[in-house]
Design a protein around this motif. Structure first.
Motif, PDB file in Angstrom:
ATOM      1  N   ARG A   1      -5.832 -11.517  -7.370  1.00  0.00           N
ATOM      2  CA  ARG A   1      -5.570 -12.919  -6.916  1.00  0.00           C
ATOM      3  C   ARG A   1      -4.791 -12.900  -5.616  1.00  0.00           C
ATOM      4  O   ARG A   1      -3.587 -12.334  -5.652  1.00  0.00           O
ATOM      5  N   SER A   2      -4.932 -13.275  -4.750  1.00  0.00           N
ATOM      6  CA  SER A   2      -3.983 -13.680  -3.511  1.00  0.00           C
ATOM      7  C   SER A   2      -3.537 -12.024  -3.184  1.00  0.00           C
ATOM      8  O   SER A   2      -2.171 -11.781  -2.633  1.00  0.00           O
ATOM      9  N   GLY A   3      -4.464 -11.074  -2.911  1.00  0.00           N
ATOM     10  CA  GLY A   3      -3.959  -9.855  -2.357  1.00  0.00           C
ATOM     11  C   GLY A   3      -3.072  -9.141  -3.301  1.00  0.00           C
ATOM     12  O   GLY A   3      -2.564  -7.857  -3.035  1.00  0.00           O
ATOM     13  N   VAL A   4      -3.074  -9.390  -4.489  1.00  0.00           N
ATOM     14  CA  VAL A   4      -2.411  -8.757  -5.685  1.00  0.00           C
ATOM     15  C   VAL A   4      -3.304  -8.461  -6.795  1.00  0.00           C
ATOM     16  O   VAL A   4      -3.954  -9.356  -7.411  1.00  0.00           O
ATOM     17  N   VAL A   5      -3.112  -7.157  -7.410  1.00  0.00           N
ATOM     18  CA  VAL A   5      -4.138  -6.713  -8.567  1.00  0.00           C
ATOM     19  C   VAL A   5      -3.055  -6.643  -9.952  1.00  0.00           C
ATOM     20  O   VAL A   5      -1.936  -6.061  -9.841  1.00  0.00           O
ATOM     21  N   PHE A   6      -3.391  -7.274 -10.772  1.00  0.00           N
ATOM     22  CA  PHE A   6      -2.746  -7.597 -11.924  1.00  0.00           C
ATOM     23  C   PHE A   6      -3.515  -6.607 -13.288  1.00  0.00           C
ATOM     24  O   PHE A   6      -4.632  -7.025 -13.401  1.00  0.00           O
ATOM     25  N   PHE A   7      -2.682  -6.098 -14.014  1.00  0.00           N
ATOM     26  CA  PHE A   7      -3.317  -5.322 -15.298  1.00  0.00           C
ATOM     27  C   PHE A   7      -2.344  -4.922 -16.408  1.00  0.00           C
ATOM     28  O   PHE A   7      -1.372  -4.694 -15.988  1.00  0.00           O
ATOM     29  N   GLY A   8      -2.719  -5.055 -17.511  1.00  0.00           N
ATOM     30  CA  GLY A   8      -1.992  -4.499 -18.470  1.00  0.00           C
ATOM     31  C   GLY A   8      -2.370  -2.957 -18.856  1.00  0.00           C
ATOM     32  O   GLY A   8      -3.292  -2.310 -18.870  1.00  0.00           O
ATOM     33  N   SER A   9      -1.480  -2.229 -19.542  1.00  0.00           N
ATOM     34  CA  SER A   9      -1.484  -0.869 -20.044  1.00  0.00           C
ATOM     35  C   SER A   9      -1.274  -0.617 -21.516  1.00  0.00           C
ATOM     36  O   SER A   9      -0.491  -1.660 -22.119  1.00  0.00           O
ATOM     37  N   ALA A  10      -1.630   0.285 -22.033  1.00  0.00           N
ATOM     38  CA  ALA A  10      -1.023   0.601 -23.550  1.00  0.00           C
ATOM     39  C   ALA A  10       0.179   1.176 -23.347  1.00  0.00           C
ATOM     40  O   ALA A  10       0.711   1.316 -24.498  1.00  0.00           O
ATOM     41  N   ASP A  11       0.968   1.099 -22.522  1.00  0.00           N
ATOM     42  CA  ASP A  11       2.311   1.620 -22.276  1.00  0.00           C
ATOM     43  C   ASP A  11       3.224   0.290 -22.571  1.00  0.00           C
ATOM     44  O   ASP A  11       4.447   0.456 -22.301  1.00  0.00           O
ATOM     45  N   ALA A  12       2.631  -0.922 -22.886  1.00  0.00           N
ATOM     46  CA  ALA A  12       3.003  -2.207 -22.828  1.00  0.00           C
ATOM     47  C   ALA A  12       3.759  -2.740 -21.805  1.00  0.00           C
ATOM     48  O   ALA A  12       4.602  -3.752 -21.678  1.00  0.00           O
ATOM     49  N   GLN A  13       3.111  -2.453 -20.564  1.00  0.00           N
ATOM     50  CA  GLN A  13       3.656  -3.048 -19.326  1.00  0.00           C
ATOM     51  C   GLN A  13       2.696  -3.602 -18.698  1.00  0.00           C
ATOM     52  O   GLN A  13       1.279  -3.139 -18.697  1.00  0.00           O
TER      53      GLN A  13
ATOM     54  N   TYR B   1       1.413  -4.632 -14.715  1.00  0.00           N
ATOM     55  CA  TYR B   1       1.620  -4.189 -13.644  1.00  0.00           C
ATOM     56  C   TYR B   1       0.910  -4.959 -12.583  1.00  0.00           C
ATOM     57  O   TYR B   1      -0.031  -5.648 -12.622  1.00  0.00           O
ATOM     58  N   ALA B   2       1.710  -5.321 -11.396  1.00  0.00           N
ATOM     59  CA  ALA B   2       1.218  -5.992 -10.211  1.00  0.00           C
ATOM     60  C   ALA B   2       1.297  -5.076  -9.028  1.00  0.00           C
ATOM     61  O   ALA B   2       2.475  -4.364  -8.588  1.00  0.00           O
ATOM     62  N   VAL B   3       0.041  -4.998  -8.448  1.00  0.00           N
ATOM     63  CA  VAL B   3       0.189  -3.923  -7.278  1.00  0.00           C
ATOM     64  C   VAL B   3      -0.492  -4.494  -6.071  1.00  0.00           C
ATOM     65  O   VAL B   3      -1.299  -5.337  -6.386  1.00  0.00           O
ATOM     66  N   GLU B   4      -0.333  -3.910  -4.915  1.00  0.00           N
ATOM     67  CA  GLU B   4      -0.835  -4.298  -3.794  1.00  0.00           C
ATOM     68  C   GLU B   4      -2.520  -4.174  -3.718  1.00  0.00           C
ATOM     69  O   GLU B   4      -2.590  -3.161  -3.830  1.00  0.00           O
ATOM     70  N   ALA B   5      -3.222  -4.961  -3.483  1.00  0.00           N
ATOM     71  CA  ALA B   5      -4.853  -4.817  -3.707  1.00  0.00           C
ATOM     72  C   ALA B   5      -5.118  -4.039  -2.091  1.00  0.00           C
ATOM     73  O   ALA B   5      -5.891  -3.045  -2.415  1.00  0.00           O
TER      74      ALA B   5
ATOM     75  N   ARG C   1       4.142  -3.866  -6.988  1.00  0.00           N
ATOM     76  CA  ARG C   1       5.089  -4.951  -6.462  1.00  0.00           C
ATOM     77  C   ARG C   1       5.911  -5.396  -7.688  1.00  0.00           C
ATOM     78  O   ARG C   1       7.199  -5.483  -7.600  1.00  0.00           O
ATOM     79  N   TRP C   2       5.532  -5.138  -8.949  1.00  0.00           N
ATOM     80  CA  TRP C   2       6.621  -5.567 -10.080  1.00  0.00           C
ATOM     81  C   TRP C   2       5.915  -4.956 -11.258  1.00  0.00           C
ATOM     82  O   TRP C   2       4.639  -4.881 -11.339  1.00  0.00           O
TER      83      TRP C   2
END
Lengths: 387, 350
Positions: free
Chosen positions: B135-147, B149-153, B159-160
């Motif tokens: 959304r709005s140029g950012v990709v969001f996803f969760g991982s089994a490492d319990a975090q 992530y937001a990354v630039e698309a 990002r964070w």
């Protein structure tokens, strides 16, 4: 050391008599069950036998705990099963602390496999709540999460149980095999071979993760009727969950799970690595196992059984399932009446008087004869602890 | 309330899990008929435990052996295949010209949807089974490492990240300012989309495998504690919860004020979103873990085959033997339905 061995069927057969089944008893329709073929066993050559291996530190000892509050409205209580495991581990080992009890089996350097049974998921499978407590116990003695591997054969069955989401971060959750004919996760040099029904692949191979990566295994079977083997408990969960190509051992209406299950469990290094069994009897299946989802045949018993001797534990489990079947008016798992056999899966899943196979629960006594534990109820130190 | 980033979407496209970021499952724009014949069959060679997506006549599907396949839906033939190092359970999604998916090697990959060439990859500390959401140029996803992530698309640059309390197998929902996601620690989290800061979290009684849907200011999600929850999107307050017969791994599909979700005991539940009242429930299979999707007047589910149920009554309308997976979702594309099977087959049905 050459571990290539032939197991003669004759020394393992007729195990039903050992546990009290009398094929000549009134009311029993006799069928002549085929004799199992010889089974060639090829263990890992460099495997060393461990004194912790089956029957383990406490042969013949079975600790059974019951608490009706441990499962309420089909939900397992995390704090109560935690207390039950603590109590059971102390009783089994004689240690005064839970950490001390775990230390009898596990060292910080171990890579520990937790062998779950997800094959009846979601209705009856190893409870994630119990697996969490085991992980906590392993971590209490210094095993890092990255050295804990929760595993079974089929990843898709693990998915259905949602184990991936429900277990702590860092622990690996592994399905060894992704398709029914996928042999990628198995060691081609560790196997047992027998031709039961003229099948094209006559070998069953040991999972590589068991042969090479794990140093210890905690076995977490469930308590179920099994249409071919009579019950699925410690031995079947371990043997048939570690080797591939096992469904070939039973072709309706006949089954050679006796003696194959015990033979598989005797093969090194599986035998030496399986150091502790925590049998999940929160839910128990008295008919339709191992895959049934019919709640009519699943009862919420709130039981845990602990031990190092899988034969003694399965002997106790067999009595429990038999008792429940008697209470429900279902035939014994030793039943040999041809009229009970059906080819109709729907009939089997919904009628407890029907079955797909002549069940062969003699695999438990057969495993006892192979030295894996105590199969005589009179010799079992059965300790019952109620809430 | 479709919120995917692509400016124009062709009518037959199916851009992410349950069609779009609102999990509407294609309602209202897809005539859905009982399949009459198989147009083609594609063999990936290994088990499929994710759902296909569709754009511009190309179906994209991941498989366990570790690959993303692009399949021409006219011919049923492969356009290209993108291999990765480990297993893939992640349902892919689109952002612009990129196909995004996670892998058990801990990475999320962005692949050019035309050429199949890798554009970027982004690493995490655990396997990524979730579907990346953009959304709005950012990709969001969760991982089994319990975090999370937001990354630039565009680049995959981070990002964070935000640490949560358990493994994440729930695909995030990306609203304009907030990210909603379920977690293995049993909590539903709301994160600030720009910083990742936790805005609120609400506990359920067990871990969460289900992915949230959002309608207005209401979040709907299932939990392994057997309940379907409706929560206030701004505060996390529980508006209602509805008890089913077993745990819920299925993700809800929403349509106006109706939510449909499956429970592991094999029933589909249709609930009224404002009140939590049951409209109907119907037995679909022995086990349901996959999300339902809406078609025209029907709700479809893949579990022991593919079946459609009347949206107002829950009565079964049709059932097809194909699609014997409990982890996949049918793609409803006008006169065609595409289904993936546990055994690795992909079918184009007419």
């Amino acid at each position: 050391m050459d571990r290539r061995t032939f197991v003669k069927a004759s020394c393992l057969g007729s195990a039903g008599l050992f546990l009290g089944f009398d094929p000549n008893a009134p009311g029993q329709e006799n069928v002549t069950l085929p004799e199992p073929p010889p089974i060639e066993v090829h263990g890992l050559p460099q495997a060393k036998h461990s004194p912790l291996g089956m029957p383990g530190l406490f042969p013949g000892r079975v600790v059974e705990l019951s608490d009706p509050k441990s499962i309420l409205r089909n939900r397992v209580s995390q704090p109560i099963v935690g207390r039950m495991i603590e109590q059971g581990m102390k009783e089994l080992t004689g240690e005064s602390s839970l950490r001390g009890a775990w230390s009898r089996f596990i060292e910080p350097i171990d890579v520990v496999g937790i062998k779950i049974n997800p094959s009846g998921a979601p209705a009856c499978c190893s409870s994630p709540e119990i697996v969490r407590e085991i992980i906590g116990g392993l971590q209490s003695v210094g095993v890092p999460a990255r050295n804990i591997i929760v595993y079974d054969r089929y990843g898709y069955e693990i998915d259905v149980g949602s184990y991936q989401a429900l277990l702590p971060p860092g622990v690996f959750v592994v399905g060894i095999q992704d398709g029914f004919v996928d042999a990628a996760g198995y060691d081609p040099n560790v196997y047992c071979e027998a031709n039961f029904f003229g099948e094209w692949e006559t070998r069953s191979y040991m999972a590589s993760i068991v042969a090479h990566r794990l140093t210890k295994i905690i076995n977490v079977p469930t308590m179920k009727d099994h249409s071919a083997s009579g019950v699925t408990g410690c031995l079947k969960n371990l043997g048939y969950g570690t080797f591939n190509n096992v469904a070939r051992s039973h072709r309706a209406p006949y089954s050679f799970t006796d003696p194959l299950i015990g033979v598989m469990c005797s093969i090194e290094p599986l035998r030496s690595k399986a150091v502790l069994h925590i049998m999940d009897g929160m839910r128990q299946v008295w008919h339709g196992g191992p895959l049934t989802q019919v709640q009519d045949f699943i009862y919420q018993a709130g039981t845990l059984v602990l031990g190092t001797d899988p034969v003694a534990m399965d002997t106790v489990e067999l009595e429990v399932i038999e008792k429940k079947r008697r209470k429900e008016g279902a035939p014994s798992v030793w039943d040999r009446d041809p009229k009970s056999i059906t080819e109709n899966y729907d009939a089997f899943f919904h009628d407890p008087s029907k079955n797909l196979f002549y069940r062969r629960p003699g695999h438990i006594a057969a495993a006892g004869k192979l030295g894996l534990g105590v199969a005589d109820l009179k010799q079992i130190d059965h300790r019952r602890i109620a809430a | 309330m479709t919120q995917n980033a692509k400016p124009s979407v062709a009518e037959t496209d199916w851009v992410t899990l349950l069609n779009d970021n609102a999990r509407t499952g294609g309602q209202g724009i897809r005539p859905t008929h009982a399949p009459s014949k198989t147009r083609w069959q594609f063999r990936t060679g290994s088990s499929i435990r994710s759902a296909p997506i569709l754009r511009n006549g190309i179906l994209y599907v991941t498989c366990i052996a570790g690959s993303l396949h692009a399949i021409d839906v006219t011919s049923g033939r492969a356009k290209w295949k993108f291999p990765v190092a480990q297993q893939v359970h992640s349902t892919p999604s689109f952002y612009g010209d990129k196909v995004l998916f996670g892998c058990d090697d801990g990475k999320v990959y962005a692949v050019d949807c035309i050429s199949g060439a890798k554009i970027w990859e982004s690493s995490t500390g655990g396997e990524v089974w979730t579907s990346p959401v953009a959304r709005s140029g950012v990709v969001f996803f969760g991982s089994a490492d319990a975090q999370v992530y937001a990354v630039e698309a565009a680049t995959g640059r981070g990002r964070w990240t935000q640490q949560l309390g358990g493994r994440i197998y729930s695909t995030a929902y990306a609203a304009e300012k907030q990210i909603y996601v379920g977690c293995g620690d049993g909590r539903v989290y709301s994160l600030d989309a720009s910083s990742g800061k936790i805005l609120w979290s609400t506990a359920t009684g067990n871990g969460i495998d289900s992915s949230p849907a959002v309608v207005g200011d209401t979040i709907v999600i299932g939990s392994e504690d057997f309940y379907v929850y409706a929560m206030d999107a701004n505060t996390g307050a529980v508006r209602w919860k509805y008890e089913t017969g077993l745990g819920i791994a299925s993700s809800p599909a929403v349509l106006s004020d109706l939510v449909v979700v499956g429970s592991k005991e094999g029933y589909l539940y249709a609930l009224d979103i404002p009140t939590g009242q049951l409209r109907w429930k119907t037995r679909a299979s022995d086990v349901i873990t996959s999300p339902p999707v809406f078609g025209e007047r029907v709700v479809c589910i893949q579990s022991g085959g593919t079946a459609a149920f009347d949206i107002t009554t829950g009565t079964q309308v049709w059932r097809a033997g194909l699609g014997g997976a409990v982890q996949s979702v049918p793609v409803l594309a006008g006169d065609a339905i595409y289904v993936a099977s546990l055994n690795g087959e992909v079918y184009g049905l007419e």
